[in-house]
Design a protein around this motif. Structure first.
Motif, mmCIF file in Angstrom:
data_model
loop_
_atom_site.group_PDB
_atom_site.id
_atom_site.type_symbol
_atom_site.label_atom_id
_atom_site.label_comp_id
_atom_site.label_asym_id
_atom_site.label_seq_id
_atom_site.Cartn_x
_atom_site.Cartn_y
_atom_site.Cartn_z
ATOM 1 N N GLU A 190 0.929 -1.196 -0.053
ATOM 2 C CA GLU A 190 0.065 -0.018 -0.017
ATOM 3 C C GLU A 190 1.018 1.297 0.081
ATOM 4 N N GLU A 191 1.936 1.143 0.856
ATOM 5 C CA GLU A 191 2.877 2.285 0.701
ATOM 6 C C GLU A 191 3.581 2.542 -0.679
ATOM 7 N N LEU A 192 3.721 1.586 -1.550
ATOM 8 C CA LEU A 192 4.202 1.744 -2.902
ATOM 9 C C LEU A 192 3.258 2.506 -3.617
ATOM 10 N N LEU A 193 2.066 1.950 -3.565
ATOM 11 C CA LEU A 193 0.929 2.469 -4.317
ATOM 12 C C LEU A 193 0.575 4.031 -4.054
ATOM 13 N N ASN A 194 0.797 4.095 -2.660
ATOM 14 C CA ASN A 194 0.601 5.818 -2.470
ATOM 15 C C ASN A 194 1.751 6.475 -3.103
ATOM 16 N N LEU A 195 2.902 5.871 -3.014
ATOM 17 C CA LEU A 195 4.195 6.632 -3.715
ATOM 18 C C LEU A 195 4.129 6.901 -4.920
ATOM 19 N N MET A 196 3.097 6.055 -5.848
ATOM 20 C CA MET A 196 3.124 6.115 -7.425
ATOM 21 C C MET A 196 2.083 6.903 -7.526
ATOM 22 N N GLU A 197 1.162 6.924 -6.540
ATOM 23 C CA GLU A 197 0.342 8.006 -6.718
ATOM 24 C C GLU A 197 0.789 9.432 -6.773
ATOM 25 N N GLU A 198 1.694 9.680 -5.724
ATOM 26 C CA GLU A 198 2.333 10.797 -5.328
ATOM 27 C C GLU A 198 3.090 11.265 -6.506
ATOM 28 N N ARG A 199 3.919 10.294 -7.246
ATOM 29 C CA ARG A 199 4.531 10.615 -8.359
ATOM 30 C C ARG A 199 3.785 11.121 -9.294
ATOM 31 N N ARG A 200 2.739 10.379 -9.490
ATOM 32 C CA ARG A 200 1.754 10.689 -10.495
ATOM 33 C C ARG A 200 1.476 12.231 -10.718
ATOM 34 N N CYS A 201 1.140 12.486 -9.342
ATOM 35 C CA CYS A 201 0.532 14.020 -9.034
ATOM 36 C C CYS A 201 1.572 14.927 -9.334
ATOM 37 N N ALA A 202 3.039 14.711 -9.496
ATOM 38 C CA ALA A 202 4.136 15.459 -9.384
ATOM 39 C C ALA A 202 4.739 15.650 -10.720
ATOM 40 N N LYS A 203 3.809 15.325 -11.788
ATOM 41 C CA LYS A 203 4.584 14.909 -13.066
ATOM 42 C C LYS A 203 4.846 16.446 -13.622
ATOM 43 N N GLY A 204 4.096 17.469 -13.157
ATOM 44 C CA GLY A 204 4.386 18.919 -13.863
ATOM 45 C C GLY A 204 5.991 19.176 -13.242
ATOM 46 N N ASN A 205 6.362 18.795 -11.928
ATOM 47 C CA ASN A 205 7.516 19.326 -11.422
ATOM 48 C C ASN A 205 8.511 18.049 -11.351
ATOM 49 N N LYS A 206 9.543 18.491 -12.598
ATOM 50 C CA LYS A 206 10.657 17.453 -12.897
ATOM 51 C C LYS A 206 11.417 16.925 -11.712
ATOM 52 N N GLU A 207 11.923 17.939 -10.988
ATOM 53 C CA GLU A 207 12.725 17.718 -9.833
ATOM 54 C C GLU A 207 12.005 16.913 -8.665
ATOM 55 N N LYS A 208 10.935 17.094 -8.399
ATOM 56 C CA LYS A 208 10.020 16.489 -7.333
ATOM 57 C C LYS A 208 9.992 15.021 -7.965
ATOM 58 N N TYR A 209 9.279 15.022 -9.084
ATOM 59 C CA TYR A 209 9.066 13.748 -9.936
ATOM 60 C C TYR A 209 10.196 12.772 -9.491
ATOM 61 N N GLU A 210 11.590 13.376 -10.049
ATOM 62 C CA GLU A 210 12.730 12.589 -9.929
ATOM 63 C C GLU A 210 13.021 12.097 -8.776
ATOM 64 N N GLN A 211 12.753 12.991 -7.695
ATOM 65 C CA GLN A 211 12.796 12.452 -6.415
ATOM 66 C C GLN A 211 12.243 11.277 -5.800
ATOM 67 N N ILE A 212 10.897 11.493 -6.130
ATOM 68 C CA ILE A 212 9.684 10.533 -5.907
ATOM 69 C C ILE A 212 10.092 9.159 -6.777
ATOM 70 N N HIS A 213 10.514 9.255 -7.892
ATOM 71 C CA HIS A 213 10.841 8.071 -8.913
ATOM 72 C C HIS A 213 11.878 7.279 -8.386
ATOM 73 N N LYS A 214 12.690 8.049 -7.697
ATOM 74 C CA LYS A 214 14.082 7.290 -7.374
ATOM 75 C C LYS A 214 13.487 6.478 -5.993
ATOM 76 N N LYS A 215 12.792 6.992 -5.093
ATOM 77 C CA LYS A 215 12.332 6.562 -3.929
ATOM 78 C C LYS A 215 11.539 5.268 -4.107
ATOM 79 N N VAL A 216 10.853 5.394 -5.301
ATOM 80 C CA VAL A 216 9.814 4.321 -5.849
ATOM 81 C C VAL A 216 10.633 3.226 -6.010
ATOM 82 N N GLN A 217 11.669 3.251 -6.967
ATOM 83 C CA GLN A 217 12.459 2.426 -7.366
ATOM 84 C C GLN A 217 12.955 1.676 -6.378
ATOM 85 N N GLU A 218 14.043 2.402 -5.284
ATOM 86 C CA GLU A 218 14.329 1.573 -4.156
ATOM 87 C C GLU A 218 13.263 1.051 -3.452
#
Length: 245
Positions: free
Chosen positions: A185-213
């Motif tokens: 559930e934590e990963l699903l929430n992180l992915m949703e947060e990443r999807r919402c941050a699509k317009g902010n490249k820096e924030k998106y990259e940070q969350i994407h890295k966290k999701v992969q880890e």
């Protein structure tokens, strides 16, 4: 998938094989033609007139013979989409085969309907009386405000709009389900947060890295847990062990 080593030759066969092939047809070529006839497939590069050096696709060791055994095949329905097919013997691809190059013309159909990805939990209308009543009232109020239209098409559009707006306001959306067994559930929430941050490249990259880890860690933990279960079942439940493997 491997080579058929099929030579279809230069004899025309209905609208399957053209007269611009190369060599003499062999038994495997006959089988390939039968397969094409069954599946409505055309061996398209036999329909284009080219010099022999633009037809052969394979040369034997020692360069003794050159055959045409690679084909650009296409469904009959889309035969006109392939405008040209020929080989490129000058290509450096470290193989005794040469690539067959085609020129395509595709006509893409425009999708006029917008894709709606929202999924509502409609089952809740049967189980939750409060939400059901609230939804009915909302639809009725919205449609009453728009029912002045005289044309049938406009009435339908108003009715559809009232249903969708009421559903968006009242009915909860279906929760995202995990596609992988190790997904949490934590990963699903992180992915949703990443999807919402699509317009902010820096924030998106940070969350994407966290999701992969987190994905790698969760997957590894799940596999380790399964391995421990299998080891415990090895002596006492071998059938369950093999099923889990």
């Amino acid at each position: 998938m491997g080579d058929f080593n099929a030579k279809v030759g230069t004899e025309n066969v209905d609208d399957i094989v053209g007269k611009h092939g190369l060599g003499i047809r062999n038994e495997r070529g006959e089988k390939l033609i039968e397969w094409c006839q069954t599946n409505n497939i055309i061996e398209r590069n036999t329909w284009f007139q080219q010099p022999p050096r633009r037809k052969w696709t394979w040369k034997s060791p020692g360069d003794e013979t050159r055959n045409q055994i690679d084909y650009m095949m296409i469904s009959k329905r889309y035969r006109n989409a392939l405008l040209l097919a020929k080989t490129d013997p000058s290509a450096d691809c470290y193989s005794d085969h040469v690539p067959v190059v085609g020129k395509f013309k595709l006509k893409l159909k425009k999708n006029s309907k917008p894709f709606n990805n929202i999924k509502f939990d409609l089952a809740i209308l049967k189980t939750n009386q409060t939400i059901s009543e609230k939804y009915q009232i909302s639809v009725q109020n919205k449609f009453e405000a728009l029912r002045d239209a005289e044309e049938v098409e406009q009435q339908w559009e108003n009715f559809k709009s009232a249903i969708m707006e009421a559903a968006t306001e009242v009915i909860p959306k279906v929760k995202r389900k995990a596609k992988q067994k190790w997904m949490t559930e934590e990963l699903l929430n992180l992915m949703e947060e990443r999807r919402c941050a699509k317009g902010n490249k820096e924030k998106y990259e940070q969350i994407h890295k966290k999701v992969q880890e987190k994905c790698n860690m969760s997957k590894e933990n799940w596999i380790n847990k399964k391995c421990k279960e299998i080891e415990q079942q090895r002596k006492h439940a071998p059938q369950t062990m093999y099923r889990n493997i």
